[in-house]
Design an enzyme around this catalytic site. Structure first.
Site, short mmCIF file in Angstrom:
data_model
loop_
_atom_site.label_atom_id
_atom_site.label_comp_id
_atom_site.label_asym_id
_atom_site.label_seq_id
_atom_site.Cartn_x
_atom_site.Cartn_y
_atom_site.Cartn_z
N GLU A 313 3.36 -5.30 2.21
CA GLU A 313 3.99 -4.54 1.22
C GLU A 313 3.41 -5.00 -0.24
O GLU A 313 3.84 -6.12 -0.55
CB GLU A 313 5.48 -4.38 1.26
CG GLU A 313 5.99 -3.80 2.25
CD GLU A 313 7.73 -3.79 2.13
OE1 GLU A 313 8.32 -2.94 2.77
OE2 GLU A 313 8.19 -4.80 1.80
N CYS A 314 3.12 -4.08 -1.22
CA CYS A 314 2.62 -4.15 -2.39
C CYS A 314 1.59 -5.47 -2.60
O CYS A 314 0.53 -5.70 -2.36
CB CYS A 314 3.60 -4.16 -3.39
SG CYS A 314 3.35 -3.99 -5.18
#
Length: 433
Positions: A313-314
C-alpha cells in the site's frame, strides 16, 4: 466508554496538541484514556500513542461505514475516549461533524485565541448555530482556547461565552508545545514527542472533571463483527521506519485471521518464512538507500516471481517498484516486482478518499466487480510500463494514472490506496493465501 470529539475551527489550529494535553489531564486524574482520530490519518495517532501508550482508534465513515465506525469505537477501552477531529469541524464529505453525528458524541471546539478574546466566543457560537441552520445533529458544548494566556486574556474568553457553551480551559502559548512537520504532515510521535513537562504545563490549564462530565457514551452497534476464524496462514508484515502506516484495526484483523510475523527491511532483516507479505505505507523515500541494500527485498523479488502473494500500500507500492527517485534526484533500485519507476515530487500528487472497483479477474483484496473504499495521500508519482496490468478502475480519486489503481504482477498487488480492515480487503487477502 464515554467520549467526546475535540474539533478545530480549521486545519492547523492546534488540535493534536490540545488532544495530547487533554489526555494528559485525564491520566493525571487516574483515568484510562482511549485516544482516537477522526479521518484516515496515521501521523496524529502516532502522537496519541506516544503520549498515552495506547493504540489510537481510526474513526472514518468513508473507510468503515457507520456500523464499522461504532465497532471500531467499541474495540477501544477505557474510562473516556478523546477523539481528535480532522481539518475544521464541518470540512469534507466525511467530516469531523459526520463522525460526531454517527457516534452521538458532544463536540469541544478548539479555537485559536492567540489574537482574540470575545471573538473566541463569537466563533464558538457561530459553529454551534451553524449546526442548526445546516440541519446537522452536532452538539458543540464548549471550547478549549488554544494559545491563550492566563489572567485577563482567559477571563475575557470565559466571560464572553454565552449560556450553553462551557469553558474547559486553555493551551498556553509555549514553544515546547509545537510539533515540527514535513511532507505528509507532522513528524511521527516517536520522532518528535512532546515532553512530559510541556504536557503537564498544558494539563494544568484544563478542567478535566468538566470535560469528563461533558462526555457521553455512543449507542452500541446493532450488528456484530464477522467471526474471526484463523486461516492458519503466516503473514509477514514490514514494520520499521519506512513502513509505519497501519491502522490498529488492520493489525488486529490480521492477527485474528493469521499468524503475523514482523520484519524490518531497513534494518537488514531477511524476509521471514511466510505464506504472504504485507508492505504498509510509510516513508520509503526517507530510507531509500537502506531499502536498496535490504536483503529482504531481494528475497521478496524472487519469492514474488514464484507466486508468493504480496500486498503493498502506497509506500509498499513504491518499495515493490523497479526504482525510487528522491526529490534530490537520487535514484535507488527497489524490489523490481512491479513494472513502475517512482519519483518523489515537491507537492502532493493526490489527497482524497477513494473508491476502487475490482476488474473482471478480481484481485488479492476484492472480488470481481466489488467496490472498495480507501484513502490516498502521497507525494510520489509512478511511471508505469506500457503493458502494465491494473486490478482496479478508479471511481473516485486519482489512483496510479488517474483511471486505474492496483498495479499487479504475478500474485503481487500494489496500490496508492490505503484501506481499512472494515473493507474486508484483509480478510480477502489472508483467505487467498
Amino acid at each position: 466508554m464515554r467520549g467526546f470529539v475535540l474539533a478545530g475551527t480549521a486545519s492547523g489550529v492546534g488540535k493534536t496538541v490540545a488532544t495530547l494535553a487533554v489526555c494528559r489531564a485525564f491520566q493525571r486524574e487516574g483515568r484510562v484514556v482511549q485516544p482516537a482520530k477522526a479521518g484516515p490519518d496515521f501521523i496524529d495517532p502516532s502522537h496519541h500513542t506516544a503520549a498515552t501508550w495506547r493504540a489510537s482508534r481510526t474513526l472514518d465513515p468513508w473507510l468503515q461505514g457507520e456500523a464499522g465506525l461504532l465497532r471500531n469505537y467499541y474495540r477501544g477501552s477505557g474510562d473516556v475516549c478523546v477523539v481528535e477531529g480532522m481539518m475544521g469541524l464541518y470540512d469534507g464529505t466525511t467530516s469531523t461533524a459526520a463522525v460526531a453525528e454517527a457516534l452521538s458524541l458532544p463536540v469541544v471546539l478548539v479555537v485559536d485565541a492567540k489574537a482574540g478574546m470575545e471573538s473566541v466566543a463569537a466563533t464558538a457560537l457561530g459553529f454551534r448555530e451553524y449546526a442548526a441552520r445546516a440541519d446537522r445533529d452536532v452538539d458543540v458544548v464548549g471550547v478549549v482556547a488554544q494559545r491563550a494566556h492566563g489572567g485577563r486574556h482567559e477571563r475575557g474568553i470565559r466571560e464572553a461565552l454565552p449560556d450553553g457553551l462551557d469553558y474547559f480551559g486553555r493551551i498556553p502559548p509555549r514553544d515546547d508545545l509545537e510539533i515540527p512537520d514535513r511532507h505528509l504532515g507532522l513528524l511521527m510521535g516517536d520522532e518528535s514527542p512532546l515532553s512530559a513537562d510541556a504536557l503537564d504545563a498544558a494539563a494544568d490549564c484544563l478542567d478535566a472533571a468538566a470535560l469528563f462530565d461533558a462526555a457521553r457514551a455512543p449507542p452500541k452497534p446493532d450488528d456484530a463483527e464477522d467471526p474471526a476464524e484463523s486461516t492458519g496462514a503466516t503473514v509477514a508484515v514490514a514494520d520499521d521506519a519506512a513502513f509505519r502506516f497501519v491502522y490498529p484495526g488492520t493489525r488486529e484483523r490480521l492477527r485474528e485471521r493469521a499468524e503475523v510475523v514482523a520484519f524490518a527491511p531497513t534494518l537488514g532483516d531477511d524476509l521471514p518464512d511466510c505464506d504472504g507479505v504485507y508492505l504498509p505505507g510509510g516513508y520509503p523515500e526517507l530510507h531509500a538507500d537502506a531499502l536498496a541494500k535490504s536483503p529482504a527485498l531481494d528475497v521478496l523479488a524472487d519469492r514474488a516471481a514464484d507466486g508468493l502473494p504480496v500486498l503493498g500500500e502506497c509506500g509498499g507500492l513504491m518499495a515493490l517498484a523497479e526504482s525510487l527517485t528522491t526529490v534530490e534526484g537520487e535514484t535507488h533500485g527497489m524490489a523490481g516486482v512491479l513494472p513502475a519507476e517512482v519519483r518523489m515530487h515537491e507537492r502532493y500528487q493526490a489527497l482524497d478518499h477513494v473508491e476502487l472497483r475490482a476488474r473482471s479477474e478480481g484481485t488479492l483484496t476484492a472480488r470481481a466487480g466489488e467496490a472498495i473504499r480507501g484513502h490516498e495521500f502521497h507525494y510520489s508519482g509512478a511511471d508505469v510500463a506500457d503493458d502494465a496490468r491494473f486490478a482496479f478502475d478508479v471511481a473516485r480519486g486519482s489512483g496510479i494514472d488517474g483511471e486505474h489503481d492496483g498495479l499487479t504482477e504475478y500474485r503481487t498487488l500494489g496500490t496508492y490506496a490505503h484501506v481499512h480492515a472494515e473493507s474486508g480487503a484483509f480478510d480477502r487477502f489472508v483467505e487467498s493465501l
